[in-house]
Design an enzyme around this catalytic site. Structure first.
Site, PDB file in Angstrom:
ATOM      1  N   LEU A 242       0.811  -1.210   0.000  1.00  6.02           N
ATOM      2  CA  LEU A 242       0.000   0.000   0.000  1.00  6.02           C
ATOM      3  C   LEU A 242       0.854   1.274   0.000  1.00  6.02           C
ATOM      4  CD1 LEU A 242      -2.732   1.383   0.089  1.00  6.02           C
ATOM      5  CD2 LEU A 242      -2.718   1.119   2.575  1.00  6.02           C
ATOM      6  N   HIS A 243       0.619   2.133  -0.994  1.00  4.87           N
ATOM      7  CA  HIS A 243       1.357   3.391  -1.088  1.00  4.87           C
ATOM      8  C   HIS A 243       0.621   4.379  -1.976  1.00  4.87           C
ATOM      9  CE1 HIS A 243       2.567   1.244  -4.731  1.00  4.87           C
ATOM     10  NE2 HIS A 243       2.966   2.394  -5.253  1.00  4.87           N
ATOM     11  N   PHE A 244       0.833   5.645  -1.698  1.00  4.53           N
ATOM     12  CA  PHE A 244       0.409   6.745  -2.541  1.00  4.53           C
ATOM     13  C   PHE A 244       1.670   7.409  -3.084  1.00  4.53           C
ATOM     14  CE2 PHE A 244      -2.886   6.067   0.551  1.00  4.53           C
ATOM     15  CZ  PHE A 244      -4.084   6.315  -0.107  1.00  4.53           C
TER      16      PHE A 244
END
Length: 450
Positions: A242-244
């Site tokens: 999970l990453h932006f």
């Protein structure tokens, strides 16, 4: 003093090493100074503690955006200063400031960048592209394997409600901190990654808590030219952790200029609109009594898409107050052989930045021949058909309506596909204009808040 990048020879960072490569072992840890259990004990990283905002009015006060020019935000200058420090230390795979960039003449001003060879330097995708939800696989690359030198700071909510910065704070492994790290294959200046609860090893899927964290980062930075983006699996995310992503681009994104038509206003004053006269169909979310109300609505829509195996991209704009949700089908078309060889030859993977209008091109030929028409042609292949878009919207609004006592619609049904050649009238669309201020350069020395 304005920030200036010093170009230095590139060295290999931990992020770039083959994970099977033998490295010199230190007396403790694995020798790579990573973020796994072998190297975390005793490790410290800077910590930025942000203030949680409760309502729109307090957000305006904190951001200083009402009636006066704001000062350079501390988080903004911290990101830039730390990013430049990593640039000078040679932790990037190439010097992105040397890449040619131009604004393409046309109504929206698509931005083209020539970044030859970036696709060869990036880590290859290690998962299926036909499933939006896939379990985390610790054997594949993930962000716990990066070196601690690539992490700029921990990003957590303040315990006392005040913004604080600690130059050196222990890594609390039990509570899994969220961190901001460099993207070693940057697209633009200040390109970073926000990795929520990094040690929990969450797969690439939106949840309410993580999406709100991304909006807090956008609001806290307080710079309209700093946007965050999200790519789901199947929509050109390349790492299932999970990453932006986020970076600075000192011009409006073309998608931010597109007209919109309001579909509905929710009970908590969140306004949902549809993009008009743009090559990719999508929804725009803004307003809301609180930042959390806006965040919850968008994250619920994202959860709906991913649970229905619909790839999508998200752009967080205007300091977290305007969000674009863009379901797409380019990878599906690729797999079915429905994309023309000419487009495939460009090797452009239309993720959130490309869809928003920042076209990262890999070949000199494509850059030299970049035009408004070519940009529209590529992005039109990304978009869902009108019929499919209506079906997807129905799924989203069913989920949103389930949390509402009632929804105030401007029309009895979703708007029909507009004629792209027709002029939008004041009655049928609203052009959302964002007041973009001049980008203010931070200083290399960040003030430490006590």
């Amino acid at each position: 003093m304005m920030l200036r990048i010093k170009r230095v020879p590139t060295v290999v960072s931990n992020y770039q090493k083959d994970e099977t490569e033998e490295t010199a072992r230190r007396s403790s840890g694995c020798g790579k100074n990573c973020l796994r259990s072998c190297c975390i004990p005793g490790a410290k990283l800077p910590l930025y503690a942000f203030r949680k905002l409760n309502n729109i009015e307090s957000e305006k006060v904190v951001l200083g955006i009402e009636n006066k020019e704001p000062p350079v935000a501390f988080l903004d200058s911290l990101i830039l200063g730390e990013w430049e420090d990593r640039m000078q230390r040679g932790l990037f795979r190439y010097d992105v400031t040397a890449c040619e960039t131009k604004v393409i003449p046309g109504e929206y001003g698509f931005v083209a960048q020539l970044n030859e060879g970036r696709h060869l330097k990036k880590r290859p995708t290690e998962f299926r592209v036909d499933k939006v939800l896939q379990p985390f696989d610790g054997n594949k690359f993930n962000f716990t394997k990066v070196g601690q030198e690539e992490v700029l700071f921990q990003f957590e909510a303040s315990e006392d409600g005040e913004v604080q910065f600690y130059p050196s704070a222990p890594i609390d492994a039990e509570n899994s901190p969220s961190v901001v790290a460099i993207n070693v294959s940057p697209i633009e200046y200040g390109h970073v990654l926000l990795i929520p609860r990094i040690l929990e090893c969450l797969p690439q899927r939106i949840d309410r808590e993580s999406f709100l964290l991304a909006l807090y980062m956008a609001a806290e930075a307080g710079n309209p030219y700093f946007r965050l983006g999200y790519n789901s699996l199947g929509a050109f995310a390349t790492i299932n952790h999970l990453h932006f992503q986020a970076y600075y681009l000192a011009v409006p994104f073309p998608i931010e200029k597109a007209p919109t038509k309001k579909i509905t206003t929710l009970n908590d004053e969140v306004i949902i609109s549809e993009l008009l006269n743009y090559p990719v169909r999508g929804l725009v979310f803004e307003g809301g009594n609180t930042l959390q109300a806006l965040s919850d609505t968008v994250s619920d829509a994202c959860i709906c898409l991913q649970e229905n195996n619909i790839p999508y991209n998200v752009l967080i704009s205007d300091c977290g107050k305007r969000i674009f949700l863009l379901p797409q089908c380019y990878a599906e078309k690729q797999a079915l052989g429905e994309v023309s060889p000419e487009l495939l030859d460009t090797q452009v993977n239309p993720a959130v930045w490309e869809i928003s209008g920042h076209m990262v091109l890999k070949r000199r030929k494509d850059y030299d021949e970049a035009s408004d028409e070519n940009a529209w042609r590529l992005l039109a292949e990304v978009s869902l058909s009108d019929e499919r878009f209506r079906e997807v919207n129905a799924l989203i609004f069913e989920v949103i309506a389930s949390g509402e006592d009632g929804i105030e619609h401007d029309a009895k049904s979703l708007p029909k596909e507009p004629d792209p050649k027709a002029e939008s009238t004041e009655e049928e669309s609203t052009i959302t204009k964002t007041s973009h201020r001049a980008m203010v350069g931070g200083t290399q020395e960040c003030v430490v808040l006590q």
